[in-house]
Design a protein around this motif. Structure first.
Motif, mmCIF file in Angstrom:
data_model
loop_
_atom_site.group_PDB
_atom_site.id
_atom_site.type_symbol
_atom_site.label_atom_id
_atom_site.label_comp_id
_atom_site.label_asym_id
_atom_site.label_seq_id
_atom_site.Cartn_x
_atom_site.Cartn_y
_atom_site.Cartn_z
ATOM 1 N N GLY A 110 0.808 -1.085 -0.170
ATOM 2 C CA GLY A 110 -0.160 0.123 -0.088
ATOM 3 C C GLY A 110 0.709 1.294 -0.246
ATOM 4 O O GLY A 110 0.268 2.372 0.377
ATOM 5 N N HIS A 111 2.136 1.157 -0.423
ATOM 6 C CA HIS A 111 2.867 2.441 -0.496
ATOM 7 C C HIS A 111 3.031 2.792 -1.718
ATOM 8 O O HIS A 111 4.246 2.569 -2.478
ATOM 9 C CB HIS A 111 4.447 2.163 0.254
ATOM 10 C CG HIS A 111 4.134 1.448 1.575
ATOM 11 N ND1 HIS A 111 3.709 2.293 2.773
ATOM 12 C CD2 HIS A 111 4.451 0.277 2.381
ATOM 13 C CE1 HIS A 111 3.533 1.498 3.757
ATOM 14 N NE2 HIS A 111 4.018 0.221 3.435
ATOM 15 N N LEU A 112 2.141 3.651 -2.126
ATOM 16 C CA LEU A 112 2.337 3.942 -3.697
ATOM 17 C C LEU A 112 3.297 5.011 -3.978
ATOM 18 O O LEU A 112 4.188 4.899 -4.952
ATOM 19 C CB LEU A 112 1.129 4.494 -4.201
ATOM 20 C CG LEU A 112 0.603 5.178 -5.698
ATOM 21 C CD1 LEU A 112 1.049 4.241 -6.586
ATOM 22 C CD2 LEU A 112 -0.397 5.891 -5.878
ATOM 23 N N GLY A 113 3.775 6.034 -3.049
ATOM 24 C CA GLY A 113 4.629 6.863 -3.317
ATOM 25 C C GLY A 113 6.011 6.191 -3.191
ATOM 26 O O GLY A 113 6.867 6.664 -4.126
ATOM 27 N N GLN A 114 6.180 5.387 -2.330
ATOM 28 C CA GLN A 114 7.280 4.757 -2.243
ATOM 29 C C GLN A 114 7.630 3.657 -3.754
ATOM 30 O O GLN A 114 8.555 3.744 -4.355
ATOM 31 C CB GLN A 114 7.661 3.851 -1.037
ATOM 32 C CG GLN A 114 8.833 3.019 -0.978
ATOM 33 C CD GLN A 114 8.984 2.102 0.323
ATOM 34 O OE1 GLN A 114 7.791 1.759 0.915
ATOM 35 N NE2 GLN A 114 9.898 1.760 0.898
ATOM 36 N N ALA A 115 6.617 3.086 -4.097
ATOM 37 C CA ALA A 115 6.578 2.240 -5.385
ATOM 38 C C ALA A 115 6.883 3.412 -6.411
ATOM 39 O O ALA A 115 7.676 2.938 -7.284
ATOM 40 C CB ALA A 115 5.199 1.758 -5.723
ATOM 41 N N LEU A 116 6.449 4.348 -6.478
ATOM 42 C CA LEU A 116 6.504 5.313 -7.521
ATOM 43 C C LEU A 116 8.095 5.873 -7.644
ATOM 44 O O LEU A 116 8.876 5.903 -8.615
ATOM 45 C CB LEU A 116 5.804 6.585 -7.578
ATOM 46 C CG LEU A 116 4.499 6.562 -8.053
ATOM 47 C CD1 LEU A 116 3.567 7.753 -7.675
ATOM 48 C CD2 LEU A 116 4.588 6.379 -9.631
#
Length: 121
Positions: free
Chosen positions: A55-61
Motif C-alpha cells: 500500500g505504499h504508492l509513493g514509495q513504489a513510484l
C-alpha cells in the motif's frame, strides 16, 4: 477457467505480501545492471511491486515510475484479451492494441530507459 488467472494473481499477491524477497537478502538481481552498471527500464520493479502490495504508492513510484504506469495498461490488455465476454470490450481493445498506442508505449519505454540513466532516477 477464466477466473484462474485472477485467483492465482491474488494468491501470489498474498504470498508476496508475507514473504518479502527484499528482506531475505536475496532479491532478484537485474542482469543488465550487473553487467553495465546502468539501470534498465524495469530496474526497481520488484521493489515497486512489493511497495504496492503493502500500500505504499509513493514509495513504489520512487522505485520505478514506468512500472507503476505500465500496470494499468497491462491490466487493460489482459482484460480485453481474456475477459471480453460477448465482445463488450471491443472498443477498449481497439484502443489498447491500436498501432499508435503500441508505438507510444514502446517510445515511452525507451525514453524512460534513457531519462532514468541521464538523471539517475
Amino acid at each position: 477457467m477464466p477466473y484462474a488467472l485472477p485467483v492465482i494473481l491474488v494468491l501470489l499477491g498474498i504470498i508476496y505480501y508475507f514473504v518479502n524477497p527484499l528482506s531475505t537478502g536475496h532479491p532478484i538481481q537485474c542482469p543488465w545492471h550487473m553487467l553495465t552498471g546502468t539501470q534498465c527500464p524495469a530496474c526497481g520493479s520488484q521493489r515497486a511491486l512489493n511497495a504496492l502490495v503493502h500500500g505504499h504508492l509513493g514509495q513504489a513510484l520512487s522505485y520505478n515510475y514506468f512500472f507503476i504506469l505500465s500496470i494499468p495498461y497491462a491490466l487493460v490488455a489482459v482484460l480485453v484479451s481474456w475477459y471480453n465476454f460477448r465482445h463488450r470490450l471491443d472498443g477498449l481493445k481497439r484502443i489498447a492494441f491500436h498501432p499508435i498506442t503500441l508505438k507510444a508505449y514502446v517510445i515511452l519505454f525507451f525514453a524512460w530507459w534513457i531519462v532514468r540513466n541521464i538523471f539517475n532516477i
